[in-house]
Scaffold this active site. Structure first.
Site, PDB file in Angstrom:
ATOM      1  N   LYS A   1       0.839  -1.195   0.000  1.00 14.21           N
ATOM      2  CA  LYS A   1       0.000   0.000   0.000  1.00 14.21           C
ATOM      3  C   LYS A   1       0.877   1.250   0.000  1.00 14.21           C
ATOM      4  O   LYS A   1       2.081   1.196   0.249  1.00 14.21           O
ATOM      5  CB  LYS A   1      -0.926  -0.007   1.213  1.00 14.21           C
ATOM      6  CG  LYS A   1      -0.201   0.016   2.553  1.00 14.21           C
ATOM      7  CD  LYS A   1      -1.182  -0.083   3.715  1.00 14.21           C
ATOM      8  CE  LYS A   1      -0.435  -0.078   5.050  1.00 14.21           C
ATOM      9  NZ  LYS A   1      -1.341  -0.120   6.207  1.00 14.21           N
TER      10      LYS A   1
ATOM     11  N   ARG B   1      -9.683   0.144  15.453  1.00 19.25           N
ATOM     12  CA  ARG B   1      -9.653   0.986  14.254  1.00 19.25           C
ATOM     13  C   ARG B   1     -10.866   0.592  13.413  1.00 19.25           C
ATOM     14  O   ARG B   1     -11.926   1.193  13.538  1.00 19.25           O
ATOM     15  CB  ARG B   1      -8.329   0.778  13.516  1.00 19.25           C
ATOM     16  CG  ARG B   1      -8.086   1.751  12.384  1.00 19.25           C
ATOM     17  CD  ARG B   1      -6.670   1.647  11.856  1.00 19.25           C
ATOM     18  NE  ARG B   1      -6.356   0.310  11.343  1.00 19.25           N
ATOM     19  CZ  ARG B   1      -5.164  -0.019  10.852  1.00 19.25           C
ATOM     20  NH1 ARG B   1      -4.173   0.881  10.845  1.00 19.25           N
ATOM     21  NH2 ARG B   1      -4.933  -1.230  10.392  1.00 19.25           N
TER      22      ARG B   1
ATOM     23  N   TYR C   1      12.825  31.581   5.057  1.00 24.73           N
ATOM     24  CA  TYR C   1      11.614  32.320   5.403  1.00 24.73           C
ATOM     25  C   TYR C   1      11.597  32.700   6.874  1.00 24.73           C
ATOM     26  O   TYR C   1      12.103  31.974   7.739  1.00 24.73           O
ATOM     27  CB  TYR C   1      10.374  31.475   5.100  1.00 24.73           C
ATOM     28  CG  TYR C   1      10.079  31.317   3.628  1.00 24.73           C
ATOM     29  CD1 TYR C   1       9.750  32.420   2.845  1.00 24.73           C
ATOM     30  CD2 TYR C   1      10.127  30.068   3.026  1.00 24.73           C
ATOM     31  CE1 TYR C   1       9.475  32.284   1.496  1.00 24.73           C
ATOM     32  CE2 TYR C   1       9.848  29.910   1.679  1.00 24.73           C
ATOM     33  CZ  TYR C   1       9.518  31.028   0.917  1.00 24.73           C
ATOM     34  OH  TYR C   1       9.247  30.878  -0.414  1.00 24.73           O
TER      35      TYR C   1
ATOM     36  N   MET D   1       9.442  24.876   0.251  1.00 28.08           N
ATOM     37  CA  MET D   1       8.673  23.892  -0.500  1.00 28.08           C
ATOM     38  C   MET D   1       9.541  23.104  -1.478  1.00 28.08           C
ATOM     39  O   MET D   1       9.344  21.901  -1.666  1.00 28.08           O
ATOM     40  CB  MET D   1       7.535  24.562  -1.270  1.00 28.08           C
ATOM     41  CG  MET D   1       6.650  23.559  -2.013  1.00 28.08           C
ATOM     42  SD  MET D   1       5.269  24.312  -2.880  1.00 28.08           S
ATOM     43  CE  MET D   1       4.243  24.836  -1.521  1.00 28.08           C
TER      44      MET D   1
END
Length: 370
Positions: A37, A135, A263, A312
């Protein structure tokens, strides 16, 4: 093609090594389900599954139906189990011979309706019991009603019975884990008695394979172990991390004492320094938690600590004492400095790091001896 930019190098020989190690921990009669997965834990769904099919795994597990469809579209003929099938794509299961996990009465009713409409007989499904993870899964008090529904029809047939261990890697939770195993054993025995036939029983994940051989049952499931991580330092030498995340230095720059980097002026230089810019950022999966000195990368064999906020598309590292130039290779993690160690430094787990590497990072597949 020679790849010199940011890339995830995936060693399929290491994948085979890990499979063989895990397989050595089970009996020859125990089936092996490979969990692929989330793009095979970030390594690339199709190439990884193709390699594992060559290795002889007995089953694949994915989270969602679209992952299983992608495998079928790329030549995977091995049985596929969908761990968290959703109502809207259940018809695809039947069309592509994919086995869904039935984890609730509502899911059973939905899939039964589809199977009946498609004139299916004895279509294989797996029942998941909730034994303590809390779950998804069928609770013990629901089992009678589910078994009654199944015994009144012939469109579906239970092929497997499963549950999921909550803390198999934590040896301080042995009592809890053993209770889960005992509960599963009891529920499975009841289900087989009412159904009138034996099913494939499976509960163990990677840590369960290693720590609870008494719970291997008919099949085991492994995800993280296949990719080189055993959730336990005593086993780590037996595993070979499959992925190596690399990049390059795109620019080397200098800064004066008192000036800032990134930043929000998130790093202030306490002295004149040199830094390198790496073309990899949180948009690629280099999480912002690794900023502010939260991680080292390796340039020319030397550790370079991150500076300020991860952007990013890029981040900066201190190379004041590391001779380097544009184009030099940068290792984010590899076999020696692996993803588990890198993740633990900032309080996350290897799963989060390796599954977070985004699709725009090219995957390069190799088969080199381990």
């Amino acid at each position: 093609m020679i790849h010199r930019g940011t890339r995830l190098v995936v060693n399929l020989a290491a994948l085979e090594h890990n499979y063989k190690f895990l397989r050595s921990k089970t009996s020859d009669s125990t089936l092996f389900m490979a969990v692929v997965k989330a793009q095979a834990y970030g390594h690339g769904l199709v190439p990884v599954a193709q390699k594992l099919q060559e290795c002889g795994v007995d089953y694949f597990a994915v989270a969602y139906v679209d992952e299983a469809v992608e495998l079928r579209n790329n030549g995977i003929t091995t049985p596929i189990l969908v761990l968290h099938a959703q109502q809207h794509n259940l018809p695809d299961c039947i069309e592509r011979c994919i086995e869904p996990v039935i984890y609730s009465k509502e899911m059973l009713e939905d899939f039964y309706a589809f199977a009946k409409a498609k004139h299916q007989t004895n279509y294989p499904v797996h029942l998941e019991f909730n034994t303590g993870l809390n779950r998804i899964g069928i609770d013990g008090e629901e089992l009678d009603a589910i078994l009654e529904m199944l015994n009144k029809q012939d469109h579906l047939k239970v092929k497997g019975l499963m549950s999921h261990l909550a803390a198999s890697e934590d040896l301080e939770e042995i009592t809890f884990t053993q209770k889960q195993i005992d509960t599963f054993t009891e529920l499975a025995k009841k289900a087989e008695s009412v159904l009138g036939y034996d099913c494939i029983k499976h509960q163990c994940n990677t840590s369960g394979i290693l720590n609870f051989p008494n719970a291997h049952f008919d099949m085991v499931r492994s995800g993280i172990g296949l990719y080189g991580y055993g959730n336990d330092k005593k086993y780590q030498d037996n595993f070979k991390p499959v992925g190596t995340l690399k990049s390059v230095v795109s620019q080397v720059r200098s800064i004066k004492k008192g000036e800032s980097i990134s930043y929000n002026r998130s790093h202030h230089a306490s002295k004149d320094m040199t830094y390198a810019v790496i073309p990899l950022g949180h948009g690629d999966g280099m999480k912002r938690v690794y900023g502010y000195g939260g991680a080292f990368v390796y340039i020319n064999g030397k550790p370079a600590r991150t500076l300020g906020i991860i952007c990013m598309d890029m981040f900066m590292v201190d190379v004041t004492d590391i001779p380097c130039k544009r184009g030099d290779e940068v290792v984010i993690y590899d076999n020696e400095h692996n993803a588990q160690e890198m993740a633990e430094e900032v309080g996350i787990i290897s799963y989060e790091l390796i599954t977070g590497i985004q699709a725009r990072v090219p995957r390069v597949y190799i088969e080199e001896g381990v």
